[in-house]
Structure formats: C-alpha cells, structure tokens
Write an enzyme that holds these catalytic residues in place. Structure first.
Site, PDB file in Angstrom:
ATOM      1  N   GLU A 235       0.833  -1.195   0.000  1.00 17.63           N
ATOM      2  CA  GLU A 235       0.000   0.000   0.000  1.00 17.63           C
ATOM      3  C   GLU A 235       0.868   1.246   0.000  1.00 17.63           C
ATOM      4  O   GLU A 235       1.990   1.237   0.500  1.00 17.63           O
ATOM      5  CB  GLU A 235      -0.914   0.000   1.239  1.00 17.63           C
ATOM      6  CG  GLU A 235      -1.929  -1.132   1.185  1.00 17.63           C
ATOM      7  CD  GLU A 235      -2.890  -1.143   2.350  1.00 17.63           C
ATOM      8  OE1 GLU A 235      -4.085  -1.385   2.100  1.00 17.63           O
ATOM      9  OE2 GLU A 235      -2.490  -0.932   3.501  1.00 17.63           O
TER      10      GLU A 235
ATOM     11  N   CYS B 279       3.658   8.586   0.948  1.00 13.01           N
ATOM     12  CA  CYS B 279       4.161   7.619   1.930  1.00 13.01           C
ATOM     13  C   CYS B 279       4.280   6.277   1.221  1.00 13.01           C
ATOM     14  O   CYS B 279       3.278   5.719   0.767  1.00 13.01           O
ATOM     15  CB  CYS B 279       3.187   7.549   3.104  1.00 13.01           C
ATOM     16  SG  CYS B 279       3.637   6.324   4.345  1.00 13.01           S
TER      17      CYS B 279
ATOM     18  N   CYS C  29       6.605  -7.004   6.497  1.00 17.36           N
ATOM     19  CA  CYS C  29       7.747  -6.498   7.260  1.00 17.36           C
ATOM     20  C   CYS C  29       8.197  -7.599   8.201  1.00 17.36           C
ATOM     21  O   CYS C  29       7.372  -8.328   8.749  1.00 17.36           O
ATOM     22  CB  CYS C  29       7.348  -5.257   8.062  1.00 17.36           C
ATOM     23  SG  CYS C  29       8.733  -4.469   8.926  1.00 17.36           S
TER      24      CYS C  29
ATOM     25  N   CYS D 280       7.093  -5.605  15.128  1.00 18.50           N
ATOM     26  CA  CYS D 280       6.677  -4.707  16.210  1.00 18.50           C
ATOM     27  C   CYS D 280       5.205  -5.017  16.541  1.00 18.50           C
ATOM     28  O   CYS D 280       4.357  -5.012  15.645  1.00 18.50           O
ATOM     29  CB  CYS D 280       6.841  -3.247  15.800  1.00 18.50           C
ATOM     30  SG  CYS D 280       8.543  -2.843  15.327  1.00 18.50           S
TER      31      CYS D 280
ATOM     32  N   CYS E  67       2.066  -2.779  15.389  1.00 20.22           N
ATOM     33  CA  CYS E  67       1.972  -2.371  13.984  1.00 20.22           C
ATOM     34  C   CYS E  67       1.309  -3.474  13.168  1.00 20.22           C
ATOM     35  O   CYS E  67       1.708  -4.642  13.253  1.00 20.22           O
ATOM     36  CB  CYS E  67       3.383  -2.091  13.454  1.00 20.22           C
ATOM     37  SG  CYS E  67       3.432  -1.742  11.680  1.00 20.22           S
TER      38      CYS E  67
ATOM     39  N   CYS F 293      -0.334   5.639  10.196  1.00 16.50           N
ATOM     40  CA  CYS F 293       0.881   4.962  10.658  1.00 16.50           C
ATOM     41  C   CYS F 293       0.531   3.630  11.295  1.00 16.50           C
ATOM     42  O   CYS F 293      -0.281   3.559  12.209  1.00 16.50           O
ATOM     43  CB  CYS F 293       1.592   5.791  11.731  1.00 16.50           C
ATOM     44  SG  CYS F 293       2.125   7.380  11.182  1.00 16.50           S
TER      45      CYS F 293
HETATM   46  N1  SAH Z   1       9.799   0.181   9.481  1.00 13.30           N
HETATM   47  C1  SAH Z   1       9.921   1.620   9.552  1.00 13.30           C
HETATM   48  C2  SAH Z   1       8.809   2.343   8.816  1.00 13.30           C
HETATM   49  C3  SAH Z   1       7.468   1.976   9.329  1.00 13.30           C
HETATM   50  S1  SAH Z   1       6.140   2.938   9.707  1.00 13.30           S
HETATM   51  C4  SAH Z   1       9.936   2.058  10.997  1.00 13.30           C
HETATM   52  O1  SAH Z   1       9.603   1.267  11.862  1.00 13.30           O
HETATM   53  O2  SAH Z   1      10.312   3.178  11.263  1.00 13.30           O
HETATM   54  C5  SAH Z   1       6.352   4.483  10.259  1.00 13.30           C
HETATM   55  C6  SAH Z   1       6.060   4.731  11.746  1.00 13.30           C
HETATM   56  O3  SAH Z   1       4.756   4.303  12.198  1.00 13.30           O
HETATM   57  C7  SAH Z   1       7.054   4.025  12.646  1.00 13.30           C
HETATM   58  O4  SAH Z   1       7.555   4.959  13.555  1.00 13.30           O
HETATM   59  C8  SAH Z   1       6.215   2.993  13.331  1.00 13.30           C
HETATM   60  O5  SAH Z   1       6.758   2.570  14.554  1.00 13.30           O
HETATM   61  C9  SAH Z   1       4.903   3.742  13.493  1.00 13.30           C
HETATM   62  N2  SAH Z   1       3.776   2.884  13.826  1.00 13.30           N
HETATM   63  C10 SAH Z   1       3.629   1.565  13.606  1.00 13.30           C
HETATM   64  N3  SAH Z   1       2.449   1.126  14.075  1.00 13.30           N
HETATM   65  C11 SAH Z   1       1.822   2.199  14.585  1.00 13.30           C
HETATM   66  C12 SAH Z   1       0.543   2.389  15.198  1.00 13.30           C
HETATM   67  N4  SAH Z   1      -0.306   1.372  15.354  1.00 13.30           N
HETATM   68  N5  SAH Z   1       0.228   3.615  15.592  1.00 13.30           N
HETATM   69  C13 SAH Z   1       1.080   4.658  15.430  1.00 13.30           C
HETATM   70  N6  SAH Z   1       2.278   4.548  14.858  1.00 13.30           N
HETATM   71  C14 SAH Z   1       2.660   3.322  14.443  1.00 13.30           C
END
Ligand code: SAH
Length: 367
Positions: A106, A119, A126, A130, A133, A357
C-alpha cells in the site's frame, strides 16, 4: 530443500526489470542490448520521470517499430491498483497494489496546503514484528524492487499532475518511507529509489533530497551506511521507548541493537547529513507514556540534533493497546519541551481508511 531451490524460488518472485531500476549508464546499456541507439534510453527516461508516462504507447517519439520491444523489455507493468480509498475530502488517498507475483503493498498520498507527501512501502510485509503495527503482524513477504518503490511515487505524481486530487494540479514534494516494510532492511533498492526520486529530470523525478525521510526501527549498520551517502535525507528513528527493557518488547530488533547504539548511530547520521533526526514515539496508553519515561527520553535527547514526533497510537486489529489519554500525551510532550527537546504531535492522516501509521496491512477490508 536445497540452497539452489531456495535461491531460485526467490529469483522467481523478484519483480521484472524496469527502466526505473537502472541508472543512466544501465538504461543506455539495456537499450543498446536491444539493438537501439542509447539516446532512446534518455527519451524513455524523459517520458517516464518527466512526463510520468507509464507505457511505451505514450512515447510517440520512439519509432513505432522499436516502441513495442523497448516497452516490453523496460516498462513492464509492476503494480496494479486493486483498490483506492480516500478521505479528508480526497486529500488523503490510499492505494492497495498487487505486484506481478500477487504480493500486496500500500501507498498513501497526503496533500496539505503547499505540499504533497507520498508515503511509500519498501517491502511487502515487514520482518521487524513490532507488536503494535499491523504490517509487523503479517511478517515479510519480500523486498520491493527499486522500480516498484519508484512506481508508487510516479503514480501519486501522475494523480497530482492530472488534477485528480482536489486543490488543482500539483506535484509530489515529499516522500516518506513510512509505508509497509523496514527500508533499511532493503538497503540497495531503497538507496537506488532515493536516487531515482531525487535525480533531476530526465534521470529522476527531481524531488529534493531534503524532502525525503527514511524511517527505521534502528538497523545500526545500515544507518551508518546511509550516513556514508552524505545525503541531506531526513532520518526518522522509531524509538517508542527510552529504556531497553520496554523497547525489547515494542521494537524486537532492539534485542540486537540497543537504544544507546541506535542513538549513537543517529547522531553520526545527523552529523553526516546536517539534518536533525526525527525520533518517532507512538503514545501507547499505560505502556510507554509515563512521566518518568518522558524524563528519561529527554535525558537521552537534550542537547542533541533531534526532534521528537509523538504519534497517537492508531488502532490495529487484535491489538490490546490503545492511544494515550490526550492529557497524558500533553504532559509527556511538555516534559520534553521543558528540557529543551523540540517536540511535535504527528498529524496522522487516513485513520478512517486504515491508512495511518502502522495500519497498512494490504488486505481488502470487509465491507
Ligand atoms: N519500518 C519503519 C517504517 C514503518 S512505519 C519504521 O519502523 O520506522 C512508520 C512509523 O509508524 C514508525 O515509527 C512505526 O513505529 C509507526 N507505527 C507503527 N504502528 C503504529 C501504530 N499502530 N500507531 C502509530 N504509529 C505506528
């Protein structure tokens, strides 16, 4: 299964070669291999990067006889849109893509007054796992190719250029690697994609390097490698906790590279790039939003070239976590600001279309 078997299976999943995978010399060589004069490569790049033309059929200054062969060899269709969702009166649009092998990714286009941010995803799925996420829950399908990453930006640029986004014709001004995937786990493709996005037309899309942000969980060797490029690209580090005990849980790769090591690499990056590092901090109720953690974070960042982005946690399916109380978030931010650490709250767009995010799961939601 034999090693060969594994290798060939991965090979078969790799996206077909595309013009946007190649630098100028590579494009000219590819065109020459097809029996065409090298300047055809420059013509094609001007169409693709400058006029945002996708297919050879639109490249009418290529001789008709050569157009098909050049198109078939260098302009394969990489991503098919499966679904487009919009919100904010059309200013935020998420596209679900299907790649040649069925992999799904996406991308999200967000238009603001005076700028438009794309974005992009760097991987299908991935591998960083985490737990808060949505993308992290699905695991890694595969790395995207350079051209698959660039194609997401080209698509947004085309929608803006054609006036399909409210606000009149426009261009993509910013790119953030905050879609699906860990960009620094797909370093070569991401670095080449940054080149294609930021090289001036006809070699690239001509987006400013300062307007590109690479967001990472903190893969230390790759942060150092990116610092070595000496690009003024912004680095964002997804910290989410100032202490290793909690970060080991929230960002599992922390078990490999600890908070202190990640931040050391971040400061090296800041020095090399001349840019402040963005420290991303998702505010999770009762998990990482305590006053003492704000103070600990301030202790790590005070006097450094850093800026904190607080992200209210976005809901993801099956997660037991919720966003922090707004008053708690305000207090957390105030404690940072009180220690002189610049802090902003991320305006996360697209929550209602699962485009914010951490919400990119690349599934077609049930209606
Ligand atoms: N893998 C990279 C890019 C991913 S997304 C990274 O981790 O940085 C971009 C941001 O969204 C990251 O800071 C990630 O931790 C955050 N993120 C992931 N899940 C989220 C959620 N449920 N709510 C808010 N931010 C989130």
């Amino acid at each position: 299964m034999s090693v060969m078997g594994v290798v060939s299976r991965q090979e078969s999943r790799r996206a077909p070669l595309h013009l946007a995978d190649l630098d100028r010399a590579g494009r000219r060589a590819a065109v020459r291999d097809l029996g065409q004069p090298p300047f055809r490569a420059d013509q094609m790049s001007r169409h693709y990067f400058g006029r945002l033309a996708e297919s050879a059929a639109e490249m009418t200054d290529l001789p008709a006889a050569a157009r098909d062969a050049l198109g078939r060899a260098l302009l394969p269709r990489l991503l098919d849109p499966l679904r487009e969702l919009a919100c904010d009166g059309g200013l935020t649009r998420k596209t679900l893509w299907r790649a040649h092998d069925g992999a799904r990714v996406e991308s999200v286009l967000m238009r603001y007054p005076g700028r438009a941010t794309m974005c992009v995803s760097s991987q299908a799925g991935c591998g960083m796992a985490c737990p808060f996420c949505a993308t992290g829950q699905a695991g890694l399908t595969r790395n995207l190719s350079t051209a698959e990453i660039v194609a997401q930006v080209v698509n947004g640029a085309r929608a803006l250029a054609r006036g399909e986004v409210p606000g009149g014709p426009g261009r993509v001004s910013n790119v953030v690697f905050m879609g699906m995937g860990e960009p620094l786990a797909n370093y070569a493709a991401v670095a080449a994609a940054i080149r294609r996005m930021t090289d001036p037309v006809p070699d690239g899309l001509g987006i400013s390097r300062r307007a590109v942000t690479v967001s990472t969980v903190g893969l230390v060797p790759a942060i150092r490698r990116l610092a070595g490029e000496r690009w003024p690209v912004r680095l964002a580090v997804s910290l989410h906790a100032p202490d290793d005990e909690l970060r080991d849980e929230l960002v599992p790769v922390n078990r490999r590279w600890k908070v202190a090591e990640v931040l050391d690499a971040a400061w090296e990056y800041a020095a090399a790039s001349g840019r402040r590092v963005s420290v991303e901090y998702a505010m999770i109720r009762g998990v990482n939003d305590h006053a003492w953690r704000a103070d600990a974070l301030a202790g790590l960042l005070a006097g450094r070239r850093a800026h904190v982005n607080l992200i209210p946690l976005n809901p993801t399916p099956g997660s037991r976590w919720a966003a922090s109380d707004p008053a708690v978030q305000a207090e957390f931010g105030a404690r940072l600001a009180g220690r002189g650490v610049p802090v902003t709250v991320r305006d996360t767009r697209g929550r209602e279309i699962d485009g914010a995010c951490g919400q990119l799961a690349a599934t077609i939601p049930p209606r």
